[in-house]
Scaffold this motif. Structure first.
Motif, PDB file in Angstrom:
ATOM      1  N   TYR A  25      22.934  70.282  37.279  1.00 61.22           N
ATOM      2  CA  TYR A  25      24.368  70.133  37.021  1.00 61.22           C
ATOM      3  C   TYR A  25      24.633  70.003  35.520  1.00 61.22           C
ATOM      4  N   TRP A  61      24.142  66.708  46.476  1.00 63.64           N
ATOM      5  CA  TRP A  61      24.281  67.893  45.644  1.00 63.64           C
ATOM      6  C   TRP A  61      25.485  68.770  45.971  1.00 63.64           C
ATOM      7  N   LEU A  76      28.275  67.984  43.628  1.00 63.68           N
ATOM      8  CA  LEU A  76      28.069  68.502  42.269  1.00 63.68           C
ATOM      9  C   LEU A  76      28.410  69.986  42.188  1.00 63.68           C
ATOM     10  N   TYR A  82      18.923  67.553  40.925  1.00 56.87           N
ATOM     11  CA  TYR A  82      20.244  68.196  40.934  1.00 56.87           C
ATOM     12  C   TYR A  82      21.087  67.777  39.733  1.00 56.87           C
ATOM     13  N   TRP A 101      31.341  71.515  39.853  1.00 60.50           N
ATOM     14  CA  TRP A 101      31.062  72.545  38.862  1.00 60.50           C
ATOM     15  C   TRP A 101      31.928  73.782  39.106  1.00 60.50           C
TER      16      TRP A 101
END
Length: 189
Positions: free
Chosen positions: A64, A147, A150, A60, A154
């Motif tokens: 990312y 995850w 993340l 991940y 994002w």
């Protein structure tokens, strides 16, 4: 007189790598006019990368990092090469508005020039996805992370950055995309 021998073994390696570099550049040059096919190939490569991450349930951090890099490339792609805010500051000193379309005959028209041209954007994007795909096969890059955090990071980064970019586009009245050449209705003689 005999031809001089290479001074080091690196000379032979350098000659060989420059040959491969020329071949690679020739293929890049040949692919330049095929914009749609290039992007379709990049999309397929990105799909393979996403499927790899989904099925492997890992890497991940690689995904990312790739997402942040692609966002950075996209921002450079939709940004003008010459910042209208800087030109407007210079224009205010000269007494002219700057940064917008000409309204008087003596003003110069400047078309939209990207900070990152389309071909370089495609090349950097494809190369980054390929590197990310290769990294997803090495366990050293599979760092344990949660995850969903993340993804949220994002999405926040994307929304804030794009909001700022869209505000910049509205303020300085430019559109970085064109659909194609204007076609006018008329006689087809």
């Amino acid at each position: 007189m005999d031809a001089p021998e290479p001074d080091t073994p690196f000379a032979a390696v350098s000659a060989h790598t420059s040959r491969w570099g020329r071949i690679y550049q020739a293929y890049l040059d040949q692919s330049t006019p095929f914009t749609a096919y290039r992007w379709i190939g990049t999309g397929v490569l990105f799909l393979f990368f996403c499927l790899r991450i989904f099925w492997a349930q890992g890497w991940y951090i690689v995904a990312y990092s790739l997402g942040i890099y692609l966002l950075n490339l996209f921002l450079a792609f939709i940004s003008p090469k010459f910042d209208p805010s800087l030109e407007q500051d210079e224009g205010m000193e000269d007494g002219n508005a700057g940064g917008s379309l000409p309204t008087k005959e003596d003003q110069e028209f400047r078309p939209f020039v990207r900070r990152l041209p389309e071909f370089k954007f495609w090349h950097a994007t494809t190369r980054a996805i390929a590197i990310g795909f290769v990294c997803s096969w090495f366990e050293i890059f599979n760092l344990p992370v949660f995850w969903p955090v993340l993804v949220v990071y994002w999405l926040i980064l994307f929304s804030l950055t794009m909001r700022r970019q869209i505000q910049h586009m509205i303020k300085y009245r430019y559109v970085p995309f064109t659909v194609g050449k204007a076609r006018y209705a008329g006689s087809n003689k």
